[in-house]
Design an enzyme around this catalytic site. Structure first.
Site, PDB file in Angstrom:
ATOM      1  N   TYR A   1       0.873  -1.168   0.000  1.00 22.54           N
ATOM      2  CA  TYR A   1       0.000   0.000   0.000  1.00 22.54           C
ATOM      3  C   TYR A   1       0.910   1.218   0.000  1.00 22.54           C
ATOM      4  O   TYR A   1       1.769   1.358   0.876  1.00 22.54           O
ATOM      5  CB  TYR A   1      -0.875   0.041   1.255  1.00 22.54           C
TER       6      TYR A   1
ATOM      7  N   ASP B   1      -6.533  -0.762  -6.031  1.00 20.53           N
ATOM      8  CA  ASP B   1      -7.997  -0.707  -5.994  1.00 20.53           C
ATOM      9  C   ASP B   1      -8.522  -0.246  -4.639  1.00 20.53           C
ATOM     10  O   ASP B   1      -9.668  -0.513  -4.290  1.00 20.53           O
ATOM     11  CB  ASP B   1      -8.593  -2.077  -6.329  1.00 20.53           C
TER      12      ASP B   1
ATOM     13  N   HIS C   1     -10.474  -6.905  -4.484  1.00 27.58           N
ATOM     14  CA  HIS C   1     -10.209  -6.809  -3.044  1.00 27.58           C
ATOM     15  C   HIS C   1     -11.103  -7.765  -2.252  1.00 27.58           C
ATOM     16  O   HIS C   1     -11.534  -7.464  -1.141  1.00 27.58           O
ATOM     17  CB  HIS C   1     -10.415  -5.368  -2.565  1.00 27.58           C
TER      18      HIS C   1
END
Length: 560
Positions: free
Chosen positions: A316, A344, A436
């Site tokens: 991330y 995403d 996700h």
């Protein structure tokens, strides 16, 4: 709660404790400054280091070990506090407003009044635990060192008397129904782990792991997408050999599956991601580690079963790029084999089951104490740990990433053929199709839909870069269907988190279930090796009308 601390904040070094003693004044503390003043006056008072160590050990032994919640405050009055250097919990409890906010974590009191205003996840997550012991909530969802590497030392108020801390209660005592534990030997398929884990996990942990976004339409569709595809098996073929070995980005693996990056594994087991690493190594498959892992990255790597065990890293990108660059350096130094950037999750998905469960746990445990209510978004774990993610991430950042690593780079969260084509054009090494796990944008397509689009519109992409996917995979047949459409490997997240509730043995059991099912599927299809799989072995007509057969670009988008 304290995720993604700003680098401007200084390292916590409890300089005055346990080497120094704090004289607790007789008058009540009105603010953090009073404590600091008291500490300053007490610098000349010494206590034995051995006695302080004994107190610390006593607290550690009395702390929650796993997924326990704090009950309504049964703490004795401060008059029963022992040790002149300790703060009674009843004193901490008085600092329970946004203007005067103390929180206890692992037996230490912190003044988070100022930090709450700059907390990436919003002040509400901190205010809801003001004046309380937040250890049971904080520890499972934050990597070790979060506090030490984040808070200014002035925020540390002192050690809390362990004899005055709230008692803990287990899942049953907190009002959750006791159910018979399903024995591991009874689990013969990955879907069995769902119910088995639900019976073991607290309601909070189960809601966080199992929930999808809003109406959970995509969560359900992920599973149905696999079931909508049929096989076209070949017969009368010698299938004595069913070889499941393959390579992923040059790394050998015994199965075409990997452990997807799923954070907060300590919600399932105290050793968290370290046990996933051991299970993966024992069975010779690859683990992709989450940025939100609840164990330190070096500890996970050091849990490997052999020096050559490969790991991939999910990244991330932090709002503070310096932090991401530091993490990338660590990834390079520790010898991980690839980096997959999640693309995403520009904003946390609205996972209502997670939000509701967190709020209920806080009320039931007395953590909120009826003083501060949840905001109108709820209070889910998923949202509280995702506030650091940079929403400005864009295509130009691939070049930024290339400057900091020579490792293969993949994009995780590609959901359309248009973006897959652009990613390949920009030279990424891998495309990871994912929504996700149905936890981000509800209504986004299953990865199998996007894989079908690639097969229809640009099948050459499958030779240009490696394609991976996750979301809804629960069976060996699911894995083989994805491989027939050109996927290099399939990730699974929830199933391995659920299996982790049984420890390393559970993780290994889950992997071996998949091995058996994949080998069985290959034999029943008439296939000996994975490179013999292809679209000719599938009937996808039930889905063909649901996917695009040409790229579609909107205003401002430039076709390649």
């Amino acid at each position: 709660m304290l995720n993604a601390m700003r680098p401007a904040l200084r390292l916590v070094t409890p300089r005055a404790i346990p080497r120094r003693a704090i004289q607790i004044p007789k008058r009540p503390f009105s603010s953090g400054s009073a404590i600091r003043e008291a500490r300053s006056r007490a610098r000349f008072l010494q206590i034995g280091s051995a006695a302080a160590a004994s107190l610390a050990i006593g607290y550690a032994l009395s702390s929650p070990i796993r997924l326990e919640e704090a009950g309504d405050d049964p703490a004795p009055s401060k008059d029963t506090a022992v040790g002149r250097a300790l703060i009674p919990f009843s004193e901490v409890n008085k600092h329970n407003t946004p203007e005067d906010c103390w929180v206890v974590i692992d037996g230490k009191a912190y003044d988070l009044t100022e930090f709450a205003q700059i907390h990436p996840g919003g002040a509400g997550h901190i205010h809801r635990v003001a004046g309380r012991d937040a250890s049971a909530i904080f520890n499972p969802i934050h990597p070790p060192g979060t506090i030490e590497n984040g808070l200014d030392e002035e925020a540390f108020m002192g050690l809390v008397d362990p004899m005055t801390l709230p008692q803990t209660v287990n899942k049953v005592a907190s009002g959750e129904k006791e159910e018979r534990k399903i024995e591991l030997a009874e689990i013969i398929g990955l879907p069995d782990f769902d119910e088995a884990a639900r019976r073991i996990l607290t309601g909070k942990a189960w809601a966080y792991m199992s929930s999808g976004a809003t109406d959970q339409y995509t969560l359900d569709l992920n599973r149905r997408a696999f079931n909508s595809i049929l096989f076209r098996p070949r017969i009368m073929i010698d299938v004595d050999i069913a070889d499941t070995r393959t390579k992923m980005l040059g790394q050998e693996t015994s199965l075409p599956i990997f452990i997807s990056p799923a954070g907060m594994a300590k919600l399932a087991h105290p050793e968290g991601e370290c046990l996933l690493a051991k299970g993966a190594g024992q069975c010779d498959i690859i683990q992709m580690i989450s940025t939100n892992a609840s164990a330190p990255l070096p500890d996970i790597i050091n849990s490997r079963t052999s020096p050559t065990q490969p790991f991939f890293m999910q990244l991330y990108v932090d709002r503070n790029r310096d932090k991401s660059e530091a993490l990338i350096r660590k990834i390079n130094d520790l010898g991980l084999k690839a980096i997959f950037v999640t693309v995403d999750a520009a904003a946390p998905g609205k996972r209502e089951a997670d939000e509701r469960s967190r709020a209920e746990v806080e009320v039931a445990s007395g953590i909120s104490g009826g003083k501060i209510s949840s905001d109108n978004k709820g209070g889910g774990i998923g949202r509280s740990v995702g506030g650091f993610i940079d929403p400005k991430l864009n295509w130009n950042d691939i070049a930024w990433l290339r400057k900091h690593t020579k490792l293969p780079i993949g994009l995780k969260g590609v959901q359309t053929v248009e973006d897959a084509m652009k990613a390949a054009e920009l030279g990424v090494d891998a495309i990871y199709l994912s929504n996700h796990g149905g936890r981000a944008l509800d209504g986004s397509p299953p990865a199998m839909y996007t894989l079908l689009e690639i097969n229809k519109i640009c099948p050459e992409l499958l030779k240009k870069c490696e394609v991976y996917l996750d979301g809804g995979c629960r069976r060996g047949t699911d894995v083989v269907k994805a491989l027939c459409l050109g996927a290099k490997g399939v990730g699974m997240g929830r199933p391995f988190l659920y299996s982790l509730t049984y420890g390393e043995e559970g993780v290994v059991h889950a992997i071996e279930i998949m091995r058996d099912e994949i080998q069985t599927t290959l034999r029943l299809l008439g296939v000996n090796r994975l490179d013999q799989l292809g679209p000719h072995l599938l009937n996808t007509r039930a889905l063909d009308n649901l996917v695009f057969d040409r790229p579609v670009f909107g205003p401002g988008e430039k076709p390649l």
